[in-house]
Motif scaffolding. Structure first.
Motif, short mmCIF file in Angstrom:
data_model
loop_
_atom_site.label_atom_id
_atom_site.label_comp_id
_atom_site.label_asym_id
_atom_site.label_seq_id
_atom_site.Cartn_x
_atom_site.Cartn_y
_atom_site.Cartn_z
N PRO A 1 11.55 -18.32 33.80
CA PRO A 1 10.85 -18.21 32.62
C PRO A 1 9.98 -16.88 32.54
O PRO A 1 9.51 -16.38 33.56
N ALA A 2 9.86 -16.31 31.49
CA ALA A 2 8.82 -15.20 31.14
C ALA A 2 7.59 -15.68 30.70
O ALA A 2 6.72 -15.13 30.99
N ARG A 3 7.60 -16.66 30.00
CA ARG A 3 6.34 -17.49 29.48
C ARG A 3 6.15 -18.74 29.85
O ARG A 3 6.87 -19.58 29.84
N ARG B 1 3.76 -17.23 43.15
CA ARG B 1 5.05 -17.37 43.18
C ARG B 1 6.00 -16.49 42.16
O ARG B 1 6.99 -15.89 42.81
N TRP B 2 5.49 -16.26 41.23
CA TRP B 2 6.18 -15.39 40.26
C TRP B 2 5.33 -14.81 39.27
O TRP B 2 5.12 -15.21 37.94
N PRO B 3 4.66 -13.65 39.64
CA PRO B 3 3.62 -12.88 38.90
C PRO B 3 4.08 -12.29 37.51
O PRO B 3 3.37 -11.98 36.62
N ALA B 4 5.48 -12.00 37.65
CA ALA B 4 6.17 -11.66 36.41
C ALA B 4 5.91 -12.40 35.11
O ALA B 4 5.97 -12.00 34.13
N ALA B 5 5.80 -13.69 35.20
CA ALA B 5 5.80 -14.68 34.29
C ALA B 5 4.14 -14.68 33.75
O ALA B 5 3.30 -14.23 34.30
N GLU B 6 4.33 -14.57 32.12
CA GLU B 6 3.02 -14.74 31.45
C GLU B 6 2.47 -16.35 31.25
O GLU B 6 3.20 -17.04 31.00
N ILE B 7 1.13 -16.35 31.48
CA ILE B 7 0.75 -17.79 31.37
C ILE B 7 -0.02 -17.97 30.14
O ILE B 7 -0.80 -17.17 29.67
#
Length: 313
Positions: free
Chosen positions: A136-138, A160-166
């Motif tokens: 997931p990206a977001r 774990r996955w800093p590429a994802a936007e919160i």
């Protein structure tokens, strides 16, 4: 001889009963019978009975709205209220202000009633569960801005996955307005297509603290969500209606964050392993073809072409 009118008699009885302070705030136990729910007015009319007697009762909508469960015919309850006389009809009855199940908590009963209702409608069925996207990206996060849950989720996602936007949507997670805010947040995330997966939840708490996550409107919003939903309410021993209807249930908010995204280090290790396997496969292919080429090059026709040409010349 004094002759009294019917109205005078009823008024006299009314004054006797309602003038007795012992009848103003009392508790009574009995079984519900002749139950009628006036859906338009919201008033509840029924009788309380035991082995020997029957007592007419009414619960007006202002009190009925506070009920945590649905009264039903044959249910044993404990009620609090007052005894008064309905003067025009000459009947005395129990005016109920509060009601609770006899032998089981109101919240527990409400939970079981709603669980049974939604299960019968298929809201918990596995065929309706949506898969969680692998990358997931977001990540949509619906929880309290002041609780520990949001910080735990942020820390784990960033590790774990800093590429994802919160995409964070702060809401109340307990209190009268909590269920409405949680429902609105799920609908808003879907309307704006704000995330690839939604985490909704809070830390653990008592049954009273988790009431908002046992709300029917919220359950239907989660079921209707086009975005996969991970429910993370309480600790491992706490289950809510939201857990049952969500696409995936996590025992804690931290566990939800781990389920929502892959682990960067695991992905690196897997990628390194795939790279090694690819290089090994390429090298093995080259070695096989080199051996084939060496075998062909050692053939007599290539080592001594004239020996093959001379007889044919």
């Amino acid at each position: 001889m004094r002759v009294l009118s019917v109205s005078q008699i009823n008024f006299f009885i009314k004054s006797l009963i309602e003038g007795d302070g012992r009848m103003r705030d009392i508790y009574a136990r009995g079984e519900i019978s002749n139950f009628t729910d006036h859906y338009r007015s919201g008033h509840l009319y029924f009788s309380l009975k035991d082995e020997k007697s029957v007592l007419k009762a009414v619960m007006f909508s202002s009190a009925a709205r506070r009920l945590r469960f649905c009264p039903k015919e044959g249910m044993r309850v404990i009620v609090r209220g007052r005894v008064a006389v309905y003067e025009p009809g000459g009947q005395y009855q129990f005016y109920v202000e509060e009601m609770q199940p006899d032998g089981v908590g109101a919240l527990s009963l409400a939970f079981e009633q709603l669980k049974e209702k939604l299960a019968a409608e298929g809201l918990f069925a596995e065929e309706h569960k949506r898969p969680i996207p692998p990358f997931p990206a977001r990540i949509g996060v619906i929880t309290s801005p002041t609780g520990a849950a949001v910080q735990d989720i942020r820390n784990i996602l960033s590790r774990r996955w800093p590429a994802a936007e919160i995409v964070f949507c702060p809401v109340l997670v307990q209190g009268e307005d909590a269920a409405a805010q949680l429902t609105a947040a799920v609908k808003l995330m879907n309307a704006q297509k704000a995330a690839d997966v939604i985490i909704i939840g809070r830390g653990g708490g008592s049954a009273e603290d988790l009431v908002a996550f046992n709300d029917e409107t919220l359950a239907r919003a989660v079921f209707a969500s086009k975005i996969p939903v991970i429910s993370a309410v309480g600790h491992e021993t706490d289950f809510t209606i939201c857990d049952f209807v969500a696409d995936l249930r996590a025992p804690t908010p931290s566990a939800a964050a781990e389920l929502a995204v892959p682990d960067r280090e695991e992905m690196r290790a897997a990628l390194a392993q795939l790279t090694r396997r690819l290089c090994g496969s390429v090298q093995a292919g080259l070695d096989d073809r080199r051996q084939m080429l060496d075998a062909l090059a050692s053939a007599n026709v290539l080592q001594n072409p004239s020996a093959w040409l001379s007889p044919r010349r």
